[in-house]
Design an enzyme around this catalytic site. Structure first.
Site, PDB file in Angstrom:
ATOM      1  CB  CYS A 387      -5.998   3.347  43.587  1.00  0.00           C
ATOM      2  SG  CYS A 387      -4.937   2.185  44.460  1.00  0.00           S
ATOM      3  CG  HIS A 523      -6.933   5.646  47.696  1.00  0.00           C
ATOM      4  ND1 HIS A 523      -8.025   5.281  46.955  1.00  0.00           N
ATOM      5  CD2 HIS A 523      -6.122   4.565  47.734  1.00  0.00           C
ATOM      6  CE1 HIS A 523      -7.892   4.017  46.571  1.00  0.00           C
ATOM      7  NE2 HIS A 523      -6.748   3.559  47.031  1.00  0.00           N
ATOM      8  CD  GLU A 525     -10.025   8.259  47.369  1.00  0.00           C
ATOM      9  OE1 GLU A 525      -9.121   8.816  46.715  1.00  0.00           O
ATOM     10  OE2 GLU A 525     -10.216   7.026  47.356  1.00  0.00           O
TER      11      GLU A 525
END
Ligand code: GLN
Length: 559
Positions: A387, A523, A525
């Site tokens: 990001c 993202h 993650e």
């Protein structure tokens, strides 16, 4: 699927004595065991604060904002939940006082309450109960965590709502699990049970008798203390569970299972017919891979909330998962990006095997992130930009490779001659002017949020890692790669490795002449779990190992 009319039994999880006892991880671990017993289980969080969602809260205050597929900005505990069970959660699973009041007030304005005086009981509590049912129906069992600590004024409506649920539905449809602290007082050389007794007394004063106590302590709870707690709190001895500080959170399901926690729940909630013996083999494999590494790497995470690591919770976890998948210990070096501005990237990042720049907002520390990207690019150190970390990498590339002096994101420099990153509304104007942002627009809920699909370019490293052409990742950002610079940056060697399905937005970039330089707008993650890992994180950790080994890996291992 459960049969129609099935009322999902609920386990309510409250906390006492102090916050930060790991209620979320305890709830998630119990859910993981129940899932490992073949039950369909979900989790939800009720947060007593007034914000509608944590999206506008500072990461210093509240840690990471966790984003779900549907684009809800939720409490970071939802991240623990999704990492521990195989269920994709949504905004329904994260409720706040603000959300409840917002909905009740909307109904009141519409006249839905037919002239009634709108009150905490029954209108607020009914709304809470409605939200709990909406998030939990269709599951064999659900865990509902109440944020904060018993005794807080603001959590009272939630506690009243769950008290009512138990009174209305009975003990086989609702049970209470309370987490407390049993501190060790060094001067006395003893574990002290009094805070637990007080916390339960507080709960009972509002009509809630816990069924299970989970006692956090540094040492396992000795039988004497367990008996004492049981006696004073009216909880059966076998339902006083000890939760010690474990060096690895993934051990917690095994630890709780060994004390029979899931058995208590299955028995009481009448789930025995549906439940199989617990198969915790995947969790044992995760723990085994973390405890017997064949390699280790040092990864720098360059951010600006590094003293408050909860701000990057999912990034840290996803890196560790990437390591678990290849039996590699990932040592995280949390780097304050302003330290790089002050001391230089060479000094601050010396010796690391990989550099990750995670998401962020605002100009403080941004230049340090650009320097980190530049250093990793020039030194051939694996770089993973997420990001803001992608935007920083694009700014570095524009300035130092494509020769666009002063290139920047308009988030940081509205007058930049080369707005390589900007709001879509800025770079899409037909006149070519950079428009002024509306200073008064709401900050909450104005971002590109949630799961969106992207198409990956064949032949790229991203394509190789993901192993497919179309992938969905979760987003949370306002600014975008400025398409007016696509050709110029591509001509200078930047590869755009993924774009949104409509071709409009750049989703990923990479550098083909670098050992491993990948940056993505989304993202990833948020979709990594300890049992599966995420392809980009697995690839990044592998690249860090290769960098450490000077190019090639001698040993391979899978978890
Ligand atoms: N601040 C950047 C944006 O709004 C990046 C956001 C992020 O990293 N989550 O686009």
């Amino acid at each position: 699927m459960t049969s129609p009319g099935y009322v999902t039994p609920l386990v309510f999880v409250t906390g006492g004595v102090v916050s930060s006892l790991g209620k979320g991880i305890a709830a998630a671990s119990l859910a993981a065991i129940l899932e490992a017993r073949g039950l369909r289980v979900t989790l939800m969080k009720l947060d007593p604060y007034i914000n509608v969602d944590p999206g506008t809260m500072s990461p210093f205050q509240h840690g990471e904002v966790y984003v779900t597929d549907d684009g809800a900005e939720t409490d970071l505990d939802l991240g623990h939940y999704e990492r521990f069970i195989n269920v994709r959660l949504s905004g329904k699973n994260s409720i706040t006082t603000g959300k409840i009041y917002e909905s009740v007030i909307r109904k009141e304005r519409r006249g839905d309450y037919l002239g009634a005086t709108v009150q905490v009981i029954p209108h607020i509590t009914d709304e809470i109960k409605r939200c709990i049912d909406a998030a939990t129906q269709g599951f064999d069992v659900a865990l509902v965590e109440i944020g904060g600590t018993v005794g807080d004024i603001e959590s009272l409506p939630f506690l009243e709502a769950i008290r009512q649920i138990r009174a209305e539905r009975g003990p086989d449809k609702a049970m209470f699990m309370h987490l407390t602290l049993v501190p060790f007082i060094a001067a006395a050389g003893e574990l002290k049970t009094k805070p637990t007794q007080h916390s339960v007394k507080e709960l009972r004063s509002i009509g809630i008798q816990p069924d299970i106590l989970v006692c956090r302590s540094e040492q396992p709870l000795p039988d004497g203390e367990r008996r004492k707690i049981a006696l004073f709190t009216n909880v059966s001895e076998k339902a006083v569970i000890s939760a010690v500080d474990l060096d690895n959170i993934h051990k917690l399901p095994m630890w709780l299972h060994a004390q029979g926690l899931d058995a208590l729940v299955v028995e009481r909630l009448g789930l025995a017919d549906k439940a199989a013996p617990a198969d915790l083999s995947e969790w044992l494999a995760v723990v085994d891979a973390s405890e017997h590494p064949i390699d280790e790497v040092d990864i720098a995470v360059v951010g600006k909330y590094v003293d408050h690591k909860d701000a990057y919770k999912s990034v840290g976890e996803a890196l560790r998962h990437g390591g678990i998948r290849q039996r590699t210990r990932v040592n995280l070096r949390w780097i304050e990006s302003q330290d790089i501005e002050r001391d230089g990237a060479g000094r601050v990042l010396a010796g690391v095997h990989g550099v990750l720049v995670p998401g962020g907002f605002g100009d403080r520390g941004f230049e340090g992130k650009v320097l980190a990207a530049q250093y990793a690019r020039e030194q051939g150190i694996p770089y993973f930009g997420i990001c803001y970390g992608m935007q920083a990498a694009v700014v570095d590339f524009a300035r130092h490779v494509a020769g666009l002096e002063g290139a920047n994101s308009t988030e940081n420099d509205r007058q930049t001659p080369h707005p390589v990153i900007g709001l879509i509304t800025e770079w899409r104007t037909s006149s070519g002017e950079v428009e002024r942002r509306d200073e008064k627009s709401d900050l909450g809920g104005t971002m590109r949020l949630g799961l969106q699909e992207q198409r990956i370019k064949p032949g790229t490293r991203a394509r190789e890692l993901y192993g497919k052409d179309v992938v969905g990742e979760r987003h949370r950002h306002r600014y975008e790669f400025n398409n007016r610079y696509r050709t110029q940056l591509e001509d200078a060697g930047l590869v755009i490795s993924a774009k949104s399905m409509d071709d409009l937005l750049v989703e990923m970039v990479e550098l083909p002449d670098h050992p491993w330089f990948i940056a993505c707008q989304a993202h990833p993650e948020f979709l990594s779990t300890p049992r599966t890992g995420h392809p980009l994180f697995v690839g990044f950790v592998r690249a860090a190992r290769e960098h450490k080994a000077g190019g090639k890996l001698l040993k391979e291992a899978k978890a």
